[in-house]
Design an enzyme around this catalytic site. Structure first.
Site, short mmCIF file in Angstrom:
data_model
loop_
_atom_site.label_atom_id
_atom_site.label_comp_id
_atom_site.label_asym_id
_atom_site.label_seq_id
_atom_site.Cartn_x
_atom_site.Cartn_y
_atom_site.Cartn_z
N SER A 1 0.79 -1.05 -0.14
CA SER A 1 0.29 -0.07 0.03
C SER A 1 0.56 1.04 0.13
O SER A 1 1.72 1.28 0.55
CB SER A 1 -0.47 -0.36 1.46
OG SER A 1 -1.36 1.48 1.51
N LYS B 1 -3.41 2.29 -2.58
CA LYS B 1 -3.03 2.80 -1.52
C LYS B 1 -4.44 3.21 -0.36
O LYS B 1 -5.28 3.10 -1.09
CB LYS B 1 -3.31 5.01 -1.95
CG LYS B 1 -3.14 6.06 -1.30
CD LYS B 1 -1.47 5.87 -0.83
CE LYS B 1 -1.31 7.05 0.29
NZ LYS B 1 -0.43 7.15 1.25
N ASN C 1 8.59 8.10 5.10
CA ASN C 1 8.01 8.95 4.49
C ASN C 1 7.30 9.31 5.65
O ASN C 1 6.78 9.45 6.31
CB ASN C 1 7.36 8.73 3.65
CG ASN C 1 6.23 7.68 4.03
OD1 ASN C 1 5.04 8.07 4.30
ND2 ASN C 1 6.17 6.44 4.03
N ILE D 1 3.30 10.92 3.79
CA ILE D 1 2.75 11.26 2.65
C ILE D 1 1.28 11.93 3.20
O ILE D 1 0.95 12.96 3.37
CB ILE D 1 2.75 10.56 2.11
CG1 ILE D 1 3.88 9.62 1.54
CG2 ILE D 1 1.71 10.74 1.33
CD1 ILE D 1 4.66 10.28 0.49
N LEU E 1 -0.91 10.36 3.88
CA LEU E 1 -2.64 9.76 3.89
C LEU E 1 -3.40 10.15 2.92
O LEU E 1 -4.45 10.35 2.95
CB LEU E 1 -3.08 9.03 4.74
CG LEU E 1 -3.12 7.31 5.90
CD1 LEU E 1 -4.01 7.43 6.76
CD2 LEU E 1 -2.59 6.43 5.35
N CYS F 1 -0.56 3.25 10.10
CA CYS F 1 0.31 4.33 9.20
C CYS F 1 0.51 5.52 10.70
O CYS F 1 -0.24 6.17 11.33
CB CYS F 1 -1.01 5.12 8.16
SG CYS F 1 -0.19 6.72 7.64
N GLY G 1 11.34 -3.50 2.99
CA GLY G 1 12.58 -3.72 2.64
C GLY G 1 12.46 -5.14 1.92
O GLY G 1 13.83 -5.10 1.00
C1 LIG Z 1 5.70 6.39 0.19
C2 LIG Z 1 5.30 5.39 0.93
C3 LIG Z 1 3.33 5.50 1.80
C4 LIG Z 1 3.17 4.50 2.36
N1 LIG Z 1 2.35 4.89 1.93
C5 LIG Z 1 0.91 3.32 2.75
C6 LIG Z 1 -0.25 3.63 2.86
O1 LIG Z 1 -0.96 4.43 2.75
N2 LIG Z 1 -0.84 2.58 3.64
C7 LIG Z 1 -0.42 2.00 3.96
O2 LIG Z 1 -0.72 0.22 4.75
N3 LIG Z 1 0.96 1.74 4.57
C8 LIG Z 1 1.46 2.07 3.75
N4 LIG Z 1 3.26 2.44 3.16
C9 LIG Z 1 3.70 1.51 4.19
C10 LIG Z 1 4.27 0.35 3.06
O3 LIG Z 1 3.02 -0.32 2.75
C11 LIG Z 1 5.03 -0.56 3.52
O4 LIG Z 1 4.57 -1.14 4.64
C12 LIG Z 1 6.76 -0.38 4.22
O5 LIG Z 1 6.95 0.97 3.61
C13 LIG Z 1 7.60 -1.34 4.42
O6 LIG Z 1 7.99 -1.96 3.22
P1 LIG Z 1 8.86 -0.94 2.38
O7 LIG Z 1 10.76 -1.70 3.38
O8 LIG Z 1 8.85 -2.37 0.92
O9 LIG Z 1 8.51 -0.12 1.66
C14 LIG Z 1 4.05 3.55 2.61
C15 LIG Z 1 4.78 3.15 2.57
C16 LIG Z 1 5.69 4.19 1.79
C17 LIG Z 1 6.96 4.55 1.67
#
Ligand SMILES: Cc1cc2nc3c(=O)[nH]c(=O)nc-3n(C[C@H](O)[C@H](O)[C@H](O)COP(=O)(O)O)c2cc1C
Ligand SMILES: Cc1cc2nc3c(=O)[nH]c(=O)nc-3n(C[C@H](O)[C@H](O)[C@H](O)COP(=O)(O)OP(=O)(O)OC[C@H]3O[C@@H](n4cnc5c(N)ncnc54)[C@H](O)[C@@H]3O)c2cc1C
Ligand SMILES: Cc1cc2nc3c(=O)[nH]c(=O)nc-3n(C[C@H](O)[C@H](O)[C@H](O)COP(=O)(O)OP(=O)(O)OC[C@H]3O[C@@H](n4cnc5c(N)ncnc54)[C@H](O)[C@@H]3O)c2cc1C
Ligand SMILES: Cc1cc2nc3c(=O)[nH]c(=O)nc-3n(C[C@H](O)[C@H](O)[C@H](O)COP(=O)(O)O)c2cc1C
Ligand code: FES
Ligand code: FES
Lengths: 288, 305, 305, 288
Positions: C30, C60, C84, C86, C88, C149, C264
């Protein structure tokens, strides 16, 4: 107690590193293959450098690209302001090392650890090196050749003819190879395990006061240790343990050793980087 | 680096923490510089020793009994971080008291003794014996009680996650430590670290150290099993710095307790980030393992005001 | 990479999660691939689209009302990670229902809808309306309720840290979702994530997604102030992988709940580590931002059995 | 609505990127300074590449050393299988880019974003570039020179004479410099802000239907925007926002824009990477 005699207690309980280590940067002056599997890295420093064979250094990249942990490498040579290492690319750190071009800065901590012991003046010595276990023993041989009065028999085991740095080795080494592939013209190799080659050498069986110095993969070290104890030889092994710091502060590199001072059969953790990397085989509490 | 305009401190000048004056604000972290007796003879250009300018060495954590530690491997490097599972290998309190502490005093190492135990009373006992044994010692500045080591099965882990236990341990230690600094080292592996800090402060610490390692795990691809025999390790190094900064900020802004910042500090810039948030001092852990002069270099670089 | 011997799955084959069959086990996370409508027309050698082999796009997170999100800057890169904030930002549930979901169905994107709200009833409402609006949709596979979040002041943060609230939200959503998969996305910023997983499982989720971002902070050296206007951000990327692996292992071994691993993952090796611990599927977040084909590449690389 | 007319609503609400972006690796064929502050990076791909001036690409290192976020760079030139960029070293990413030698692999995503609009066939155009804002406008000029019937006046502001890539620019550009230092023999520069130079050019005041295209630091964009609105010119600005993905999925790059559809005075977040980076100045809700 001197390093010349086999210790009665673990040698690991005695002295400090042989010389103060330095933390400094060096500059790569060469980084070239010397065989199919080995590269030689030559580093230049601001001031003269020295070491005792068996000692190692922790190497790292300079600046922002530094690895979290430096990597341990036996010191192969030191002359004036230059020091050299022989290494094999196995993972992330050695890959990064391999990518360094002449002129690149390198972070150095060393010399570290305890060197090979000094044999008695005319004590016969057998060197057994396997793969990247070569550098400390080659360094030892360079120092002792022509000086040490006792016989020296040097054995080096490699994968095949291409894996042997023939030009570096000169003609003092007996070579054993897993495969006789890529053996250069005019060179000889015995096919089999290096420790079997040593065992097959009847002439070495004649004296009990022989000292074995070995460095290489664990199976080689175990075989060398078994062979030595069967013949009554003393045996010193240079171990490779994963290391975090290389200078004794993290306890990330422990090796179980027998410790009579703790009572019969007592085993304790020795710190490979400062109490070793060279250990008396008799002290090691191998877990197999 | 040119130092930023807001930076006005000389971290190699004495500063007061609780009842004690420390010689400086750049410390080494527990477990990453042994007992502070290693490396005296080491050399680096521009430094008399790795201790130059260093405000304190926090010793490897000492437990009531000696501990052999965990099986090997104990360390794994990951992207910009490391996992450790040393298992609190240490010489034990008796030997520390008899040999290590006097040696530290003799060598003039500014010392903070890190202690761990499984019951509050043990903290009280150790601190009181330390205090007796160290009468007249001028280089022993304080105690850091380690309420957070995530590697010890029976001890630190769940232990330091409860504010009441934190308070009980602090109280027990404080009673016997009127004239040295008392710090509690907090675990980041909790929902609310500022609650722990508040409890520690109410019970009498002069500062909290934050953070200890973050629980992490690495898998060996070949076997498909965790690399560390105990599965989990303590995550440290640059990768945890943003987490450490967040926890430090949380403690300072919410609990308003003095903080000694730890986590991913390897150079002057890293250290400045903790000071920017209001840390009174910082500790260098993993980076000290790479280079025994890391803390000394940071102290020197930040003293250039 | 040559695949390890223990790896016997084809992650591009259908697998069952709760009441639903998913087309594959490599998903996008997401917030890192928008609503799954972007990038259809993108090209890469060997791929028909960034969706090739991808088991699901988690949208998202959508909230009851549209949200403008947080002030800029919203992103900071750190060593091997990113923060980040953002906030939401999203189009809101109404527009999502009216435009986005039908578009996803039309384009054939395997979809998991991520929802966030501040009260359990809102989850129930949204899920029930979703269910009504999507009658006959074949590509909508499930809902992931985002209980974690860390960027939303009034919502997710403290909210998802309490097992009872987690259970209440799951229960509310499950009631209206008999025939699609229900996932709860857990925050790692708690003392006991397996407790949250247990609560979620008892309340009826088919799996938990772990982990969301870790609370982090970065300081701007020049100003001495946090880079992000809201101070804290969510830490993601390679740097948090060891933490994610630890949390996933904790949940699987203690709570014994199916886990979709996140944190990651950027290549086949990273994904394998989560599968090695027993994850049923994985999600690609931050790495998807760098290359829209990341998840597709992982799916392809791991299908080579 | 066509890109040729100034939009009545925000242009940000219309169309999709001009062409499908590709995710691929390229190989560095050159990476050389073209002025004291700018470097030119030339990348070669497996197949022909193309772009519209104003579009950008996200660049990253290949393999293990990849940065977490790719970095956005305007595309300067594309010919056959080669594409080139002009960049300035400012931080970690551009430092890493700078270290790439010919032969190094590079990760590419592009072309991305919306290009500059097409002016009416004989509409006069003013280009205002500052520093690293040069590449998209230089690209625009390259495409239009000799083709566009209307007048084109191009202005480039740099720090000093050394900062100007004279050889790349040819003689179509009016140069303004903060300092006249390092001005090569035979070259001319006007000392002052580039927007002041434009303002000083009386002859440009004669027509209201002029179109300004600008790219550079925010103060330049604001000045260009003020100047244009004072003269009644339409004005398109290429913005630089921090970007996480470059293709619209992360919402890390938002720019507040006026959005009449949301009611009078309503401001919404536009996504710089997909709705921009080129915006109509009138749409932007600058916060100053
Ligand atoms: C830019 C950005 C926006 C994110 N927005 C959401 C979100 O709206 N809802 C959510 O559940 N997780 C959100 N996440 C978290 C990711 O889904 C994920 O759980 C987290 O980044 C860890 O995984 P990764 O290391 O592969 O990024 C967001 C992460 C990033 C970097
Ligand atoms: C005292 C000593 C001397 C050594 N001398 C040499 C030498 O002269 N030439 C040479 O090529 N190699 C030598 N090694 C082994 C060398 O340190 C490793 O090959 C190297 O650390 C591998 O790093 P990597 O990042 O490439 O591998 P990776 O496998 O990616 O490393 C991951 C981690 O494991 C550690 N590690 C991996 N293999 C070994 C190993 N065999 N021993 C210790 N740690 C390891 C690394 O240090 C690193 O922390 C020596 C090791 C020790 C302990
Ligand atoms: C559409 C677009 C086109 C661009 N075209 C060019 C060009 O042709 N030539 C050129 O030299 N530069 C250009 N830039 C700016 C360039 O992207 C930054 O200089 C670069 O990202 C800096 O990265 P760094 O790691 O060296 O700097 P750092 O400051 O270390 O970067 C840290 C973070 O901030 C971001 N960042 C820093 N400065 C900028 C900036 N000015 N704009 C956006 N993000 C930034 C980086 O992407 C990174 O995520 C462009 C930016 C955008 C948005
Ligand atoms: C090898 C190692 C051993 C450690 N041992 C201890 C310890 O005994 N007691 C303690 O309180 N912290 C210990 N720590 C944690 C550090 O003191 C520090 O809190 C943590 O590593 C974060 O800082 P860093 O990122 O600078 O390493 C240890 C860390 C490492 C890497
Ligand atoms: S490697 Fe740190 S103690 Fe040996
Ligand atoms: S940079 Fe990700 S949406 Fe624009």
């Amino acid at each position: 107690m001197s390093l010349m005699q086999p210790p009665d207690g673990p040698r690991t309980m005695i002295d400090l590193p042989v010389m103060p280590a330095a933390s400094c940067e060096g500059v790569v002056v060469a980084n070239v293959p010397v065989s199919s599997g080995l590269l030689q890295l030559v580093v230049e420093f601001d001031s003269p450098v020295t070491f005792q064979p068996g000692q190692f250094a922790m190497l790292n990249l300079a600046g922002d690209s530094a690895l979290v942990f430096s990597r341990p490498f036996s010191i192969y040579e030191a002359k004036d302001r230059r020091m050299s290492f022989l290494y094999r690319v196995v993972g992330r750190g050695t890959r990064a090392l391999n990518a360094l071009e002449p002129g690149a800065a390198l972070v150095f901590l060393g010399p570290l650890g305890r060197p090979f012991p000094q044999p008695d003046p005319d004590q016969p010595v057998v060197l057994i090196a396997g793969g990247v276990g070569l550098p400390p023993l080659a360094a030892w041989l360079d120092r002792q050749a022509g000086r040490h009065a006792g016989e020296i028999d040097a054995f080096f085991g490699a994968r095949d003819g291409g894996d042997v740095p023939w030009d570096l080795l000169g003609d003092r080494w007996n070579i054993s190879l897993d495969s006789l592939k890529d053996l250069p013209a005019g060179r000889q190799g015995w096919q089999g395990l290096v420790t079997d080659l040593v065992a097959s050498r009847q002439d070495l069986g004649n004296r009990k006061d022989r000292m074995v110095l070995a460095c290489g993969p664990t199976p080689l070290l175990k075989a060398a240790s078994r062979l030595a104890s069967a013949r009554g030889w003393t045996c010193w092994l240079s171990l490779e343990e994963h290391m975090g710091c290389g200078y004794g502060v993290c306890k990330g590199c422990v090796v179980p050793v027998h410790d009579a001072s703790g009572g019969p059969g007592h085993v304790r953790n020795a710190t490979c980087c400062t109490e070793g990397p060279v250990f008396n085989a008799a002290d090691l509490a191998w877990q197999d | 680096m040119s130092l930023p305009g807001w930076w006005t401190i000389d971290p190699t000048e004495p500063f007061t923490l609780g009842p004690r004056q420390f010689p400086g604000r750049i410390w080494t972290a527990s477990g990453c510089f042994a007992y502070g007796l290693t490396g005296h003879e080491m050399k680096a250009e521009g430094f008399s020793s790795p201790y130059q300018g260093v405000g304190a060495v926090v010793t490897k954590t000492v437990t009531p009994q000696a501990r052999p530690g965990n099986p090997m491997p104990r360390l794994v490097e990951t992207n910009e971080g490391a996992l450790n599972s040393i298992g609190l290998e240490n010489v034990g309190f008796e030997e520390f008291l008899a040999k290590t502490l006097p040696a530290l005093e003799e060598m003039g190492v500014p010392t903070v003794v890190s202690l761990a135990a499984t019951r509050p009373e043990e903290f009280g006992d150790m601190v009181s014996r330390l205090h007796q044994a160290a009468v007249g010692f001028v280089h022993w500045h304080g105690v850091e009680i380690n309420l957070s080591c995530p590697n010890v099965a029976e001890g630190g882990h769940d232990f330091g996650r409860d504010p009441d236990t934190v308070a009980a341990c602090v109280r027990a230690a404080r009673e016997y430590l009127p004239d040295r600094a008392l710090l509690a080292k907090l675990t980041p592996n909790v929902t609310d670290i500022s609650g722990l800090a508040t409890a520690a402060a109410a019970a009498g610490v002069d500062a909290v150290s934050a953070i200890n390692t973050v629980v992490g795990l690495e898998v060996d691809l070949k076997s498909g099993r965790p690399v560390l025999p105990r599965r989990f390790g303590g995550y440290s190094g640059p990768a945890i710095r943003p987490i450490a900064l967040a926890k430090v900020d949380e403690i300072i802004t919410r609990a308003k307790v003095p903080v000694v910042g730890v986590g991913g500090i390897g150079n002057d810039r890293d250290a400045l980030k903790f000071f920017a948030l209001g840390a009174v001092a910082v500790q260098v852990g993993t980076a000290q393992m790479r280079d025994p002069f890391t803390a000394a270099r940071i102290a020197k670089d930040l003293a250039g005001v």
